[in-house]
Design a protein around this motif. Structure first.
Motif, PDB file in Angstrom:
ATOM      1  N   PRO A  27      13.972  14.439  32.167  1.00 30.43           N
ATOM      2  CA  PRO A  27      14.656  15.255  31.162  1.00 30.43           C
ATOM      3  C   PRO A  27      15.758  14.497  30.432  1.00 30.43           C
ATOM      4  CG  PRO A  27      15.255  15.945  33.390  1.00 30.43           C
ATOM      5  CD  PRO A  27      14.099  15.012  33.524  1.00 30.43           C
ATOM      6  N   GLY A  28      16.370  13.529  31.097  1.00 29.52           N
ATOM      7  CA  GLY A  28      17.434  12.761  30.459  1.00 29.52           C
ATOM      8  C   GLY A  28      16.961  11.946  29.274  1.00 29.52           C
ATOM      9  N   ARG A  29      15.656  11.689  29.177  1.00 25.46           N
ATOM     10  CA  ARG A  29      15.143  10.955  28.034  1.00 25.46           C
ATOM     11  C   ARG A  29      15.335  11.720  26.730  1.00 25.46           C
ATOM     12  NH1 ARG A  29      11.166   7.362  28.464  1.00 25.46           N
ATOM     13  NH2 ARG A  29      11.614   6.992  26.256  1.00 25.46           N
ATOM     14  N   MET A  30      15.553  13.037  26.823  1.00 25.32           N
ATOM     15  CA  MET A  30      15.824  13.827  25.625  1.00 25.32           C
ATOM     16  C   MET A  30      17.222  13.558  25.093  1.00 25.32           C
ATOM     17  SD  MET A  30      14.008  17.506  26.499  1.00 25.32           S
ATOM     18  CE  MET A  30      14.767  17.747  28.103  1.00 25.32           C
ATOM     19  N   LEU A  57      19.009  28.143  30.518  1.00 22.62           N
ATOM     20  CA  LEU A  57      19.619  26.888  30.094  1.00 22.62           C
ATOM     21  C   LEU A  57      18.905  26.340  28.860  1.00 22.62           C
ATOM     22  CD1 LEU A  57      20.064  25.016  33.512  1.00 22.62           C
ATOM     23  CD2 LEU A  57      21.799  26.292  32.237  1.00 22.62           C
ATOM     24  N   ASP A  58      19.636  25.612  28.040  1.00 23.51           N
ATOM     25  CA  ASP A  58      19.064  24.942  26.878  1.00 23.51           C
ATOM     26  C   ASP A  58      19.243  23.444  27.078  1.00 23.51           C
ATOM     27  OD1 ASP A  58      18.509  23.772  24.380  1.00 23.51           O
ATOM     28  OD2 ASP A  58      19.035  25.623  23.329  1.00 23.51           O
ATOM     29  N   TRP A  65      19.862  20.800  32.960  1.00 17.51           N
ATOM     30  CA  TRP A  65      18.487  21.043  33.363  1.00 17.51           C
ATOM     31  C   TRP A  65      18.380  21.157  34.876  1.00 17.51           C
ATOM     32  CZ3 TRP A  65      19.512  16.686  30.166  1.00 17.51           C
ATOM     33  CH2 TRP A  65      19.783  15.512  30.862  1.00 17.51           C
ATOM     34  N   ALA A  66      17.210  21.585  35.325  1.00 14.86           N
ATOM     35  CA  ALA A  66      16.965  21.844  36.743  1.00 14.86           C
ATOM     36  C   ALA A  66      16.918  20.548  37.550  1.00 14.86           C
ATOM     37  CB  ALA A  66      15.656  22.606  36.912  1.00 14.86           C
ATOM     38  N   HIS A 108      23.293  19.956  36.491  1.00 13.78           N
ATOM     39  CA  HIS A 108      22.582  21.001  37.224  1.00 13.78           C
ATOM     40  C   HIS A 108      23.442  22.250  37.417  1.00 13.78           C
ATOM     41  CE1 HIS A 108      19.657  17.965  37.807  1.00 13.78           C
ATOM     42  NE2 HIS A 108      20.284  17.323  38.777  1.00 13.78           N
ATOM     43  N   ARG A 109      22.780  23.404  37.503  1.00 15.31           N
ATOM     44  CA  ARG A 109      23.428  24.687  37.774  1.00 15.31           C
ATOM     45  C   ARG A 109      22.671  25.354  38.922  1.00 15.31           C
ATOM     46  NH1 ARG A 109      26.390  22.189  35.302  1.00 15.31           N
ATOM     47  NH2 ARG A 109      27.553  22.692  33.396  1.00 15.31           N
TER      48      ARG A 109
END
Length: 230
Positions: A112-115, A150-151, A158-159, A208-209
């Motif tokens: 997800p960090g690639r976004m 989350l957005d 993100w998760a 994370h949440r």
């Protein structure tokens, strides 16, 4: 020579190209039996020994594990030994079990960090002949985070990899029983660091949440689409 990676998209809203059906078909080739009627999803929380839990995991049709996982040594039944699918991120820390019999497993990289900011770098210890599938941000990461409120694109939240692994297993095999264990955030959503069954503790990432993850998993438990094993 770099590890062989199959990358499907950058995860920024393009229309789906059938990633999930193709991933399901691939995962089925690693299953113990077909059709897949039961999946086990195993996190890295330290757990007390339990022959029953270990048996539940090892007799599943498909076993998912996360990052630098621990599996059972002979005579110490806790979380079983079988591993069919490994879901990991670029920060994975190797353990003695991570690459055991790796030609007989499916490795799924989430990124997800690639976004946002994460560079395309592979762990230096990765076997040169081991390929992996890059999980689609568009088809997995964004829908999961939307389900948690989350957005990921707007806020960079993100998760966790473990939560993403549960989502992948349930999404690929919605008709299967899903046995989940080793996910400490379900009972400890306020924790600031992870305890690991093999490695040293590490902080929970600021992206994370855990409370949102715990709430969603508890919904699945209440709906009986997930069986949670402590």
């Amino acid at each position: 020579m770099s590890p062989c990676a199959h990358t499907l998209d950058a995860g920024r809203g393009a229309e789906s190209d059938g990633f999930l059906p193709r991933l399901r078909a691939l995962a089925e080739t690693f299953a113990r039996e077909l059709p897949v009627r039961r999946v086990a999803v195993v996190g890295n929380q330290p757990l007390d020994p339990s022959p029953e839990r270990a048996h539940t995991i090892d007799t599943a049709d498909l076993v998912f594990r996360v990052n630098g996982f621990r599996a059972d040594d002979p005579g110490e039944p806790t979380v079983g030994h079988r591993t069919d699918v490994v879901v990991f991120n670029r920060g994975v820390r190797p353990t003695p079990w991570l690459f055991e019999a790796y030609t007989q497993r499916l490795y799924l990289l989430i990124e997800p960090g690639r976004m946002h900011w994460e560079p395309e770098q592979y762990p230096h210890f990765w076997p040169r002949d081991l390929g992996f599938i890059t999980v689609s941000n568009r088809d997995v990461i964004l829908p999961l985070n939307a389900a948690m409120g989350l957005d990921a694109l707007r806020d960079g939240l993100w998760a966790t990899t473990g939560m993403t692994m549960i989502w992948i297993a349930r999404t690929l095999f919605p008709e299967a029983v899903c046995d989940v264990t080793g996910m400490s955030f379900v009972d400890e959503p306020d924790q600031r660091s992870w305890s690991h069954a093999y490695d040293t503790d590490c902080p929970v990432g600021p992206e994370h949440r855990l409370a949102l993850e715990a709430a969603l998993v508890r919904t699945w438990i209440d709906e009986k689409s997930v069986r949670f094993h402590r």
